[in-house]
Design an enzyme around this catalytic site. Structure first.
Site, PDB file in Angstrom:
ATOM      1  CE  LYS A 109      -4.047  -2.204   0.874  1.00 51.37           C
ATOM      2  NZ  LYS A 109      -3.699  -3.601   1.134  1.00 51.37           N
TER       3      LYS A 109
HETATM    4  C1  LIG Z   1      -4.327  -4.783   0.650  1.00 55.42           C
HETATM    5  C2  LIG Z   1      -3.536  -6.009   0.580  1.00 55.42           C
HETATM    6  C3  LIG Z   1      -3.835  -7.016  -0.361  1.00 55.42           C
HETATM    7  C4  LIG Z   1      -5.020  -6.928  -1.276  1.00 55.42           C
HETATM    8  O1  LIG Z   1      -4.921  -5.890  -2.229  1.00 55.42           O
HETATM    9  P1  LIG Z   1      -6.239  -5.338  -2.937  1.00 55.42           P
HETATM   10  O2  LIG Z   1      -5.785  -4.203  -3.754  1.00 55.42           O
HETATM   11  O3  LIG Z   1      -7.156  -4.917  -1.831  1.00 55.42           O
HETATM   12  O4  LIG Z   1      -6.815  -6.455  -3.721  1.00 55.42           O
HETATM   13  C5  LIG Z   1      -2.995  -8.118  -0.423  1.00 55.42           C
HETATM   14  N1  LIG Z   1      -1.950  -8.253   0.413  1.00 55.42           N
HETATM   15  C6  LIG Z   1      -1.646  -7.331   1.336  1.00 55.42           C
HETATM   16  C7  LIG Z   1      -0.494  -7.555   2.243  1.00 55.42           C
HETATM   17  C8  LIG Z   1      -2.415  -6.178   1.451  1.00 55.42           C
HETATM   18  O5  LIG Z   1      -2.109  -5.242   2.359  1.00 55.42           O
END
Ligand SMILES: *Cc1c(COP(=O)(O)O)cnc(C)c1O
Length: 496
Positions: A109
């Site tokens: 993120k």
């Molecule tokens: C948010 C997240 C995901 C999923 O990503 P999306 O964009 O919501 O599909 C997968 N792995 C981790 C570690 C995350 O923080």
């Protein structure tokens, strides 16, 4: 480039305005036609991460202009990631791992949330917005911390994060509860992630229709992947991975590459689809889920049904039953059919399920593969990858690795890239257990044991958490979220 709501072609906005608003007034998500947006994508392959980011983001978010974009990209990433090329690609057996977790909070993120505050600040300038921007965010664990870190003390903004009280890892909780900054609020919700996300969407709707924030000098925006400013930066690393494969002579320019994506809210994988529509030769996009397999079922049958058991798994950031960005996929795959999207989203909210036509399903299946792994399989993948490759992966990445094994026969690309979305140390107890080691009650002891056992370095930001004081203890029932926001919006200063 004009953005519009997935639910109505009349509800339009420029790229900067779409970012400031976060979500369209009709509840839809902002989207634009990405086709061929990057006709000269081959030129990108010679650039570094920064050059690619400037070019791609310049195309997707043209309102900002090249000078501002250059500044924002460098301010967001330079010196903030502990990998020179921001998102390194590693070879692993006969596949590749794209490490997206080298940012300030050790989750993928960070790639988008390092630059979103730059976009919001610049968009506020462009629009002459004088009110404060209040960022509302629901998190399944990682978005919250990355957004708090990105927005802390950014002038003109405040940020409130809601997380499911019992639905995040102990380390994720500690990361958020210790967040410093004069413009941050962190609140647990008695419910799961879907409750928190629905609660946030309802707050947007209530504030829009009843003008609840009038008189507070605040306007709402979002740091969730419903915000197009979150999605756009995620397209960049698909191009970067492709460029690395070309440089390493694993593929030739034009060869298709498959990507396996551990998926929750469908944001990361949708960015891969945008990259494909912009011109990048993406083969298959593999949607990998944990025991919450609502997307696996949808991609196999065309039926999306959220009325099912909600599992708490070892990969909590993917414990989601309502994947917001699927709405954008339906729009893109139906050639911008807003009526269809509105109808399906109404069915989902009123009945809890919808079904798409066989024709639409076939279009989707021509690009997307899917599969799921339960916790036992996830642990098996963590152990296997460690024993065979001496590579330590987190449970989310392990889900993707496991699903890759299941769909291998259907892959069509010349190379396969598995996206790695978090540092294994964010989920140290689960990873230790998977490796057959003793798990202590204390998550920081687990980090230490894992480090001793594997020799893999612990990211400094996680190591430093242990000594930080808890600053946030707010907790509300799920139907009190609106009241919480209105109360906070009435306070002239936070954390003073
Ligand atoms: C948010 C997240 C995901 C999923 O990503 P999306 O964009 O919501 O599909 C997968 N792995 C981790 C570690 C995350 O923080």
């Amino acid at each position: 480039m004009q953005y519009q709501s997935t639910r109505s072609p009349q509800e339009t906005a420029g790229s900067a305005e779409a970012i400031l608003r976060g979500i369209a007034p009709d509840g839809g998500l902002y989207i634009a036609h990405p086709d061929g947006l990057c006709p000269n994508w081959q030129d990108l392959l010679r650039m570094d991460f920064y050059g690619m980011a400037e070019t791609l983001l310049g195309r997707l978010l043209p309102d900002f202009g090249p000078v501002a974009m250059h500044k924002m990209v460098h301010a967001a990433y330079e010196g903030k990631f502990n990998a020179a090329d921001v998102v390194p690609l590693r070879e692993m057996g006969n596949a590749h791992i794209l490490e997206l977790f080298h940012g300030p909070t050790s989750a993928f993120k960070d790639v988008a949330l390092s630059i979103l505050p730059q976009f919001i600040t610049e968009a506020r300038k462009l629009s002459g917005q004088s009110e404060e921007t209040l960022i509302l965010t629901a998190t399944s664990g990682d978005t919250g911390k990355a957004a708090l870190e990105g927005f802390r003390d950014v002038p003109g903004t405040r940020i409130a994060v809601f997380y499911p009280r019992d639905g995040v890892s102990a380390i994720q909780k500690k990361q958020m509860a210790t967040q410093a900054g004069n413009n941050v609020a962190v609140c647990a919700v008695e419910g799961n992630f879907d409750d928190a996300q629905t609660g946030v969407k309802k707050i947007f709707a209530a504030c829009e229709s009843d003008s609840l924030l009038d008189g507070t000098n605040m306007v709402l925006s979002s740091a969730n992947s419903i915000n197009i400013g979150r999605l756009a930066p995620q397209t960049v690393y698909y191009f970067k991975a492709y460029a690395d494969l070309v440089k390493d002579k694993k593929i030739r320019i034009g060869d298709p590459v498959d990507f396996v994506v551990p998926t929750g809210n469908f944001g990361n994988i949708l960015a891969g689809y945008l990259a494909k529509r912009m011109g990048l030769p993406v083969g298959r996009l593999v949607c990998a889920s944990n025991a919450n397999d609502v997307l696996t079922e949808f991609l196999h049958t065309g039926r999306y049904d959220r009325r099912r058991h909600f599992y708490k798994t070892l990969s909590p950031s993917m414990d989601i039953l309502v994947s917001s960005n699927l709405e954008r996929l339906l729009w893109l795959m139906s050639d911008g059919d807003s009526e269809l999207v509105s109808e399906k989203m109404r069915e989902l909210s009123e009945k809890g399920w919808y079904q798409v036509s066989p024709e639409l399903l076939a279009e989707i299946q021509a690009v997307f593969l899917s599969g799921c792994c339960d916790d036992a399989e996830t642990k098996g993948s963590i152990r296997n990858v460690w024993e065979k490759e001496r590579y330590l992966c987190d449970p989310h990445t392990a889900v993707a690795w496991g699903v890759r094994g299941k769909v291998k026969a259907d892959l069509t690309g010349k190379a396969c890239v598995v996206l790695s979305t978090a540092s294994p140390y964010k989920f140290a107890p689960a990873v230790l257990e998977a490796l057959g080691e003793n798990v202590s009650e204390d998550e920081f002891d687990c980090m230490e044991s894992l480090n001793k056992f594997t020799g893999v370095a612990v990211p400094a930001n996680l190591l430093g958490l242990r000594a930080l004081p808890i600053l946030h203890k707010d907790c509300v029932p799920k139907d009190e979220m609106l009241r919480y926001v209105l109360r906070k919006a009435g306070e002239s200063q936070w954390n003073k």
